[in-house]
Design a protein around this motif. Structure first.
Motif, PDB file in Angstrom:
ATOM      1  N   UNK A  61     -57.103 -20.908  36.378  1.00  0.00           N
ATOM      2  CA  UNK A  61     -55.817 -21.495  36.489  1.00  0.00           C
ATOM      3  C   UNK A  61     -55.209 -21.417  34.993  1.00  0.00           C
ATOM      4  N   UNK A  62     -56.086 -21.873  33.933  1.00  0.00           N
ATOM      5  CA  UNK A  62     -55.603 -21.864  32.636  1.00  0.00           C
ATOM      6  C   UNK A  62     -55.180 -20.360  32.247  1.00  0.00           C
ATOM      7  N   UNK A  63     -55.714 -19.122  32.734  1.00  0.00           N
ATOM      8  CA  UNK A  63     -55.417 -17.842  32.269  1.00  0.00           C
ATOM      9  C   UNK A  63     -54.600 -17.274  33.202  1.00  0.00           C
ATOM     10  N   UNK A  64     -54.175 -17.759  34.422  1.00  0.00           N
ATOM     11  CA  UNK A  64     -53.441 -17.396  35.435  1.00  0.00           C
ATOM     12  C   UNK A  64     -54.221 -16.195  36.147  1.00  0.00           C
ATOM     13  N   UNK A  65     -55.531 -16.263  36.208  1.00  0.00           N
ATOM     14  CA  UNK A  65     -56.439 -15.374  36.936  1.00  0.00           C
ATOM     15  C   UNK A  65     -56.604 -13.910  35.806  1.00  0.00           C
ATOM     16  N   UNK A  66     -56.219 -14.134  34.630  1.00  0.00           N
ATOM     17  CA  UNK A  66     -56.770 -12.997  33.580  1.00  0.00           C
ATOM     18  C   UNK A  66     -58.104 -12.916  33.625  1.00  0.00           C
ATOM     19  N   UNK A  67     -58.643 -14.316  33.877  1.00  0.00           N
ATOM     20  CA  UNK A  67     -60.073 -14.574  33.889  1.00  0.00           C
ATOM     21  C   UNK A  67     -60.216 -15.031  35.289  1.00  0.00           C
ATOM     22  N   UNK A  68     -61.081 -14.429  36.055  1.00  0.00           N
ATOM     23  CA  UNK A  68     -61.391 -14.815  37.349  1.00  0.00           C
ATOM     24  C   UNK A  68     -62.391 -15.753  37.752  1.00  0.00           C
TER      25      UNK A  68
END
Length: 348
Positions: free
Chosen positions: A255-262
Protein backbone atom coordinates in the motif's frame (compact mmCIF):
# COMPACT_ATOMS: atom_id res chain seq x y z
CA UNK A 1 12.73 -16.05 -16.94
CA UNK A 2 14.02 -18.30 -14.15
CA UNK A 3 12.50 -17.56 -10.74
CA UNK A 4 15.17 -16.52 -8.24
CA UNK A 5 15.08 -15.25 -4.65
CA UNK A 6 18.06 -12.89 -4.20
CA UNK A 7 20.47 -13.26 -1.28
CA UNK A 8 21.50 -10.03 0.47
CA UNK A 9 24.06 -9.65 3.26
CA UNK A 10 22.61 -7.06 5.66
CA UNK A 11 25.67 -7.06 7.96
CA UNK A 12 26.56 -3.42 7.08
CA UNK A 13 23.30 -2.37 8.76
CA UNK A 14 23.56 -4.83 11.65
CA UNK A 15 27.16 -3.85 12.45
CA UNK A 16 26.87 -0.15 11.49
CA UNK A 17 29.12 -0.49 8.47
CA UNK A 18 30.38 2.16 6.08
CA UNK A 19 27.85 4.42 4.35
CA UNK A 20 28.82 3.11 0.91
CA UNK A 21 28.25 -0.49 2.04
CA UNK A 22 24.83 0.38 3.46
CA UNK A 23 23.94 2.17 0.23
CA UNK A 24 24.75 -0.99 -1.74
CA UNK A 25 22.59 -3.10 0.59
CA UNK A 26 19.67 -0.66 0.18
CA UNK A 27 20.08 -0.82 -3.61
CA UNK A 28 19.99 -4.64 -3.57
CA UNK A 29 16.94 -4.67 -1.29
CA UNK A 30 15.10 -2.21 -3.56
CA UNK A 31 15.86 -4.40 -6.56
CA UNK A 32 14.68 -7.55 -4.78
CA UNK A 33 11.49 -5.89 -3.51
CA UNK A 34 10.62 -4.70 -7.02
CA UNK A 35 11.33 -8.02 -8.71
CA UNK A 36 10.30 -10.71 -6.22
CA UNK A 37 9.15 -9.45 -2.82
CA UNK A 38 11.06 -12.31 -1.15
CA UNK A 39 14.68 -12.04 -0.01
CA UNK A 40 17.23 -14.38 1.56
CA UNK A 41 19.14 -12.39 4.18
CA UNK A 42 22.43 -13.38 5.73
CA UNK A 43 24.53 -11.41 8.18
CA UNK A 44 21.42 -10.94 10.33
CA UNK A 45 23.30 -11.55 13.56
CA UNK A 46 20.91 -13.97 15.32
CA UNK A 47 23.10 -16.42 17.29
CA UNK A 48 22.74 -20.13 16.54
CA UNK A 49 22.13 -20.74 20.26
CA UNK A 50 18.99 -18.57 20.12
CA UNK A 51 17.64 -20.44 17.10
CA UNK A 52 18.47 -23.76 18.74
CA UNK A 53 16.52 -22.67 21.82
CA UNK A 54 13.54 -21.70 19.67
CA UNK A 55 13.42 -25.02 17.81
CA UNK A 56 13.81 -26.95 21.06
CA UNK A 57 10.85 -25.07 22.55
CA UNK A 58 8.53 -25.60 19.59
CA UNK A 59 9.53 -29.26 19.25
CA UNK A 60 8.60 -29.96 22.85
CA UNK A 61 5.32 -28.06 22.63
CA UNK A 62 4.14 -29.69 19.40
CA UNK A 63 5.06 -33.12 20.81
CA UNK A 64 2.27 -32.73 23.39
CA UNK A 65 -0.97 -34.62 22.80
CA UNK A 66 -3.65 -32.78 20.86
CA UNK A 67 -6.06 -32.41 23.77
CA UNK A 68 -3.36 -30.76 25.89
CA UNK A 69 -2.49 -28.36 23.09
CA UNK A 70 -6.15 -27.50 22.55
CA UNK A 71 -6.21 -26.31 26.15
CA UNK A 72 -4.19 -23.29 24.96
CA UNK A 73 -6.70 -22.17 22.31
CA UNK A 74 -8.05 -18.63 22.34
CA UNK A 75 -11.11 -17.13 20.58
CA UNK A 76 -10.56 -16.30 16.87
CA UNK A 77 -10.34 -12.54 17.55
CA UNK A 78 -7.44 -13.08 19.99
CA UNK A 79 -4.32 -13.76 17.92
CA UNK A 80 -2.56 -15.77 20.62
CA UNK A 81 -2.22 -19.39 21.65
CA UNK A 82 -2.80 -22.63 19.79
CA UNK A 83 -4.47 -23.22 16.42
CA UNK A 84 -5.27 -26.90 15.65
CA UNK A 85 -5.06 -28.42 12.17
CA UNK A 86 -7.89 -27.51 9.77
CA UNK A 87 -9.08 -24.63 11.95
CA UNK A 88 -8.00 -21.88 9.55
CA UNK A 89 -8.06 -20.95 5.87
CA UNK A 90 -5.56 -18.28 4.87
CA UNK A 91 -7.14 -17.89 1.42
CA UNK A 92 -10.23 -16.38 3.07
CA UNK A 93 -8.03 -13.51 4.28
CA UNK A 94 -7.97 -12.57 0.58
CA UNK A 95 -11.67 -13.23 0.01
CA UNK A 96 -11.00 -16.43 -1.93
CA UNK A 97 -13.07 -19.49 -1.06
CA UNK A 98 -10.94 -22.61 -0.87
CA UNK A 99 -12.36 -25.92 -2.02
CA UNK A 100 -12.99 -26.87 1.60
CA UNK A 101 -13.34 -24.06 4.14
CA UNK A 102 -11.02 -24.05 7.15
CA UNK A 103 -8.90 -26.85 5.67
CA UNK A 104 -5.34 -25.58 5.97
CA UNK A 105 -3.24 -28.44 7.28
CA UNK A 106 -0.98 -26.91 9.89
CA UNK A 107 -0.97 -26.41 13.61
CA UNK A 108 0.45 -23.26 15.12
CA UNK A 109 1.20 -21.42 18.33
CA UNK A 110 1.11 -17.61 18.39
CA UNK A 111 2.72 -15.10 20.72
CA UNK A 112 2.85 -11.34 20.36
CA UNK A 113 3.71 -7.94 21.81
CA UNK A 114 1.29 -7.21 24.65
CA UNK A 115 0.41 -3.79 26.04
CA UNK A 116 3.03 -4.38 28.76
CA UNK A 117 5.70 -4.28 26.04
CA UNK A 118 4.88 -0.62 25.39
CA UNK A 119 4.67 1.13 28.78
CA UNK A 120 5.07 4.53 27.08
CA UNK A 121 1.66 4.15 25.39
CA UNK A 122 -1.60 4.18 27.35
CA UNK A 123 -4.97 2.63 26.50
CA UNK A 124 -3.77 0.29 23.79
CA UNK A 125 -6.82 -1.50 22.33
CA UNK A 126 -7.60 -5.08 23.22
CA UNK A 127 -7.41 -7.78 22.02
CA UNK A 128 -4.80 -6.36 19.62
CA UNK A 129 -2.23 -6.19 22.43
CA UNK A 130 -3.43 -9.19 24.41
CA UNK A 131 -1.32 -10.92 27.03
CA UNK A 132 0.32 -14.12 25.88
CA UNK A 133 -0.77 -17.64 26.73
CA UNK A 134 2.25 -19.64 27.81
CA UNK A 135 2.13 -23.46 27.86
CA UNK A 136 3.37 -25.42 30.85
CA UNK A 137 6.50 -26.56 28.98
CA UNK A 138 9.74 -26.01 30.86
CA UNK A 139 11.88 -23.29 29.29
CA UNK A 140 9.35 -22.53 26.54
CA UNK A 141 8.67 -18.91 27.47
CA UNK A 142 12.30 -17.69 27.81
CA UNK A 143 13.42 -19.58 24.71
CA UNK A 144 10.59 -18.19 22.59
CA UNK A 145 10.96 -14.68 24.03
CA UNK A 146 14.69 -14.79 23.28
CA UNK A 147 14.08 -15.42 19.59
CA UNK A 148 11.13 -12.98 19.49
CA UNK A 149 13.46 -10.17 20.58
CA UNK A 150 16.04 -11.05 17.94
CA UNK A 151 13.46 -11.32 15.16
CA UNK A 152 12.03 -7.94 16.20
CA UNK A 153 15.52 -6.46 15.89
CA UNK A 154 15.94 -7.92 12.39
CA UNK A 155 12.51 -6.60 11.35
CA UNK A 156 13.41 -3.09 12.48
CA UNK A 157 16.76 -3.38 10.70
CA UNK A 158 14.84 -4.20 7.54
CA UNK A 159 12.59 -1.14 7.90
CA UNK A 160 15.70 1.01 8.31
CA UNK A 161 16.95 -0.42 5.01
CA UNK A 162 13.52 0.13 3.45
CA UNK A 163 13.59 3.81 4.46
CA UNK A 164 16.98 4.29 2.80
CA UNK A 165 15.90 2.40 -0.32
CA UNK A 166 12.74 4.53 -0.63
CA UNK A 167 14.44 7.83 0.21
CA UNK A 168 12.45 8.34 3.42
CA UNK A 169 13.40 10.15 6.61
CA UNK A 170 15.05 8.08 9.33
CA UNK A 171 12.02 8.44 11.60
CA UNK A 172 9.45 7.37 9.00
CA UNK A 173 9.10 3.77 10.18
CA UNK A 174 10.00 4.28 13.88
CA UNK A 175 7.18 6.82 14.21
CA UNK A 176 4.76 4.23 12.82
CA UNK A 177 6.08 1.22 14.76
CA UNK A 178 6.80 2.47 18.30
CA UNK A 179 3.91 0.26 19.52
CA UNK A 180 3.90 -2.14 16.61
CA UNK A 181 1.41 -4.97 16.40
CA UNK A 182 4.06 -7.71 16.34
CA UNK A 183 3.03 -11.37 16.30
CA UNK A 184 5.17 -14.50 15.98
CA UNK A 185 3.63 -17.71 14.67
CA UNK A 186 5.31 -21.08 15.16
CA UNK A 187 4.03 -23.59 12.57
CA UNK A 188 4.17 -27.37 12.46
CA UNK A 189 3.23 -29.38 9.35
CA UNK A 190 3.46 -32.88 10.79
CA UNK A 191 1.64 -34.28 13.78
CA UNK A 192 2.62 -36.86 16.39
CA UNK A 193 1.83 -40.48 15.52
CA UNK A 194 -1.78 -41.44 16.15
CA UNK A 195 -3.29 -38.05 15.31
CA UNK A 196 -6.27 -38.58 13.01
CA UNK A 197 -6.09 -36.22 10.03
CA UNK A 198 -7.10 -37.52 6.62
CA UNK A 199 -4.84 -36.91 3.63
CA UNK A 200 -7.70 -35.97 1.30
CA UNK A 201 -7.38 -34.41 -2.13
CA UNK A 202 -8.26 -30.90 -0.95
CA UNK A 203 -5.60 -30.83 1.74
CA UNK A 204 -3.18 -27.93 1.67
CA UNK A 205 -0.57 -27.04 4.24
CA UNK A 206 -1.31 -23.31 4.23
CA UNK A 207 -3.44 -21.82 1.49
CA UNK A 208 -2.55 -18.92 -0.78
CA UNK A 209 -2.17 -15.62 1.06
CA UNK A 210 -0.22 -12.43 1.39
CA UNK A 211 1.16 -11.37 4.74
CA UNK A 212 -0.74 -8.59 6.44
CA UNK A 213 1.73 -6.01 7.70
CA UNK A 214 5.02 -4.29 6.89
CA UNK A 215 7.58 -7.08 6.82
CA UNK A 216 7.85 -10.75 7.79
CA UNK A 217 10.98 -12.44 9.14
CA UNK A 218 10.79 -16.19 8.50
CA UNK A 219 12.90 -18.99 9.91
CA UNK A 220 12.15 -22.35 8.32
CA UNK A 221 13.44 -25.87 7.94
CA UNK A 222 15.14 -26.69 4.67
CA UNK A 223 12.20 -28.96 3.81
CA UNK A 224 10.22 -28.38 0.64
CA UNK A 225 6.76 -26.93 0.98
CA UNK A 226 6.90 -23.13 0.76
CA UNK A 227 5.95 -21.87 -2.71
CA UNK A 228 6.02 -18.31 -4.02
CA UNK A 229 3.99 -16.96 -6.95
CA UNK A 230 6.20 -15.61 -9.71
CA UNK A 231 5.36 -12.67 -11.96
CA UNK A 232 4.52 -15.14 -14.74
CA UNK A 233 1.83 -16.83 -12.62
CA UNK A 234 3.92 -19.90 -11.79
CA UNK A 235 4.37 -21.37 -8.31
CA UNK A 236 8.00 -21.83 -7.29
CA UNK A 237 9.61 -23.80 -4.45
CA UNK A 238 11.60 -21.71 -1.97
CA UNK A 239 13.58 -22.78 1.07
CA UNK A 240 16.21 -20.93 3.09
CA UNK A 241 19.91 -21.27 2.36
CA UNK A 242 22.27 -22.29 5.15
CA UNK A 243 22.13 -19.71 7.93
CA UNK A 244 19.68 -17.47 6.05
CA UNK A 245 16.34 -16.00 7.01
CA UNK A 246 13.60 -15.38 4.48
CA UNK A 247 12.21 -11.85 4.35
CA UNK A 248 8.99 -10.98 2.59
CA UNK A 249 6.87 -7.87 2.30
CA UNK A 250 3.34 -7.50 3.65
CA UNK A 251 0.27 -5.67 2.38
CA UNK A 252 1.04 -2.47 4.30
CA UNK A 253 4.30 -2.04 2.38
CA UNK A 254 2.53 -2.73 -0.92
CA UNK A 255 0.00 0.00 0.00
CA UNK A 256 2.76 2.42 0.95
CA UNK A 257 4.65 1.89 -2.30
CA UNK A 258 1.61 1.65 -4.60
CA UNK A 259 2.80 -1.88 -5.46
CA UNK A 260 6.20 -0.65 -6.60
CA UNK A 261 7.13 -3.26 -3.99
CA UNK A 262 4.80 -6.27 -4.08
CA UNK A 263 3.28 -8.21 -1.20
CA UNK A 264 3.99 -11.56 -2.77
CA UNK A 265 1.49 -14.40 -2.71
CA UNK A 266 2.78 -17.59 -1.16
CA UNK A 267 1.49 -20.91 0.15
CA UNK A 268 2.68 -24.12 1.74
CA UNK A 269 1.91 -27.45 0.11
CA UNK A 270 1.82 -30.46 2.44
CA UNK A 271 5.23 -32.18 2.40
CA UNK A 272 3.72 -35.60 1.67
CA UNK A 273 6.16 -38.42 0.88
CA UNK A 274 4.94 -41.98 0.29
CA UNK A 275 1.54 -41.14 1.75
CA UNK A 276 2.81 -39.61 4.98
CA UNK A 277 3.50 -36.02 5.93
CA UNK A 278 7.18 -35.17 6.24
CA UNK A 279 7.81 -32.94 9.21
CA UNK A 280 8.30 -29.28 8.40
CA UNK A 281 8.60 -26.36 10.82
CA UNK A 282 8.61 -22.60 10.33
CA UNK A 283 8.49 -19.52 12.54
CA UNK A 284 7.15 -16.27 11.09
CA UNK A 285 7.62 -12.94 12.87
CA UNK A 286 5.13 -10.38 11.58
CA UNK A 287 6.08 -6.72 12.04
CA UNK A 288 2.79 -4.98 11.32
CA UNK A 289 3.04 -1.42 12.66
CA UNK A 290 0.97 0.67 15.08
CA UNK A 291 -2.75 -0.15 14.98
CA UNK A 292 -3.69 3.55 14.93
CA UNK A 293 -1.41 4.43 12.01
CA UNK A 294 -3.23 5.47 8.85
CA UNK A 295 -1.54 3.97 5.80
CA UNK A 296 -1.48 6.23 2.75
CA UNK A 297 0.51 5.76 -0.43
CA UNK A 298 3.84 7.58 -0.60
CA UNK A 299 3.62 10.59 -2.94
CA UNK A 300 6.88 9.50 -4.57
CA UNK A 301 5.16 6.30 -5.74
CA UNK A 302 2.24 8.03 -7.51
CA UNK A 303 2.35 9.81 -10.87
CA UNK A 304 0.33 10.06 -14.07
CA UNK A 305 1.51 6.61 -15.15
CA UNK A 306 1.01 5.06 -11.71
CA UNK A 307 -2.25 6.30 -10.18
CA UNK A 308 -2.94 5.51 -6.52
CA UNK A 309 -4.29 1.98 -6.16
CA UNK A 310 -5.42 2.08 -2.53
CA UNK A 311 -7.62 4.13 -0.24
CA UNK A 312 -6.19 5.18 3.16
CA UNK A 313 -6.77 2.58 5.88
CA UNK A 314 -5.67 2.15 9.46
CA UNK A 315 -3.48 -0.80 10.23
CA UNK A 316 -6.10 -1.96 12.74
CA UNK A 317 -8.83 -2.03 10.10
CA UNK A 318 -6.65 -3.85 7.60
CA UNK A 319 -5.38 -6.50 10.04
CA UNK A 320 -8.86 -7.11 11.50
CA UNK A 321 -10.34 -7.81 8.06
CA UNK A 322 -7.57 -10.26 7.25
CA UNK A 323 -7.87 -12.09 10.58
CA UNK A 324 -11.65 -12.36 10.29
CA UNK A 325 -10.98 -14.29 7.09
CA UNK A 326 -8.18 -16.59 8.17
CA UNK A 327 -9.24 -17.34 11.76
CA UNK A 328 -13.02 -16.81 11.84
CA UNK A 329 -13.89 -17.90 8.30
CA UNK A 330 -15.44 -14.56 7.30
CA UNK A 331 -14.40 -13.78 3.74
CA UNK A 332 -12.44 -10.54 3.33
CA UNK A 333 -13.99 -8.68 0.40
CA UNK A 334 -11.57 -5.74 0.66
CA UNK A 335 -8.61 -7.61 -0.85
CA UNK A 336 -9.68 -7.64 -4.47
CA UNK A 337 -6.26 -7.06 -6.04
CA UNK A 338 -4.59 -9.87 -4.10
CA UNK A 339 -7.55 -12.22 -4.63
CA UNK A 340 -7.39 -11.71 -8.40
CA UNK A 341 -3.75 -12.75 -8.42
CA UNK A 342 -4.71 -16.01 -6.70
CA UNK A 343 -7.47 -16.64 -9.25
CA UNK A 344 -5.15 -15.82 -12.14
CA UNK A 345 -2.63 -18.38 -10.87
CA UNK A 346 -5.07 -21.16 -11.75
CA UNK A 347 -5.35 -22.59 -8.23
CA UNK A 348 -9.16 -22.07 -8.16
Amino acid sequence: MTFHVPTVDIAPYVADGAAADREEVARQIDEACRAVGFIQVIGHGIPDTVIDGLTDALDRFFALDLDTKKGYRTPPQVNRGYSPPKSESLSLSLGVESATRMNDFFEAFNVGASSAAYPHVTDLPQPDYAENVWPAVEGFEPQVQGYFAEAARVARTMTRIFADALGLDDDFFPSRTDHSLDVMRMNNYALPPGTEVSLDGDLIGMSEHTDFGIVTVLWADQVRGLQVLGSDGSWNDVHPADGALLINLGDITAHLTNERWMSTLHRVKPPVIDGTIERRRSVAFFHDGNVDTVITTLPSCVDEHHPALFEPVTIAEHIAAKLRGSRAGIRNDAAGREAQRVLDSGRY
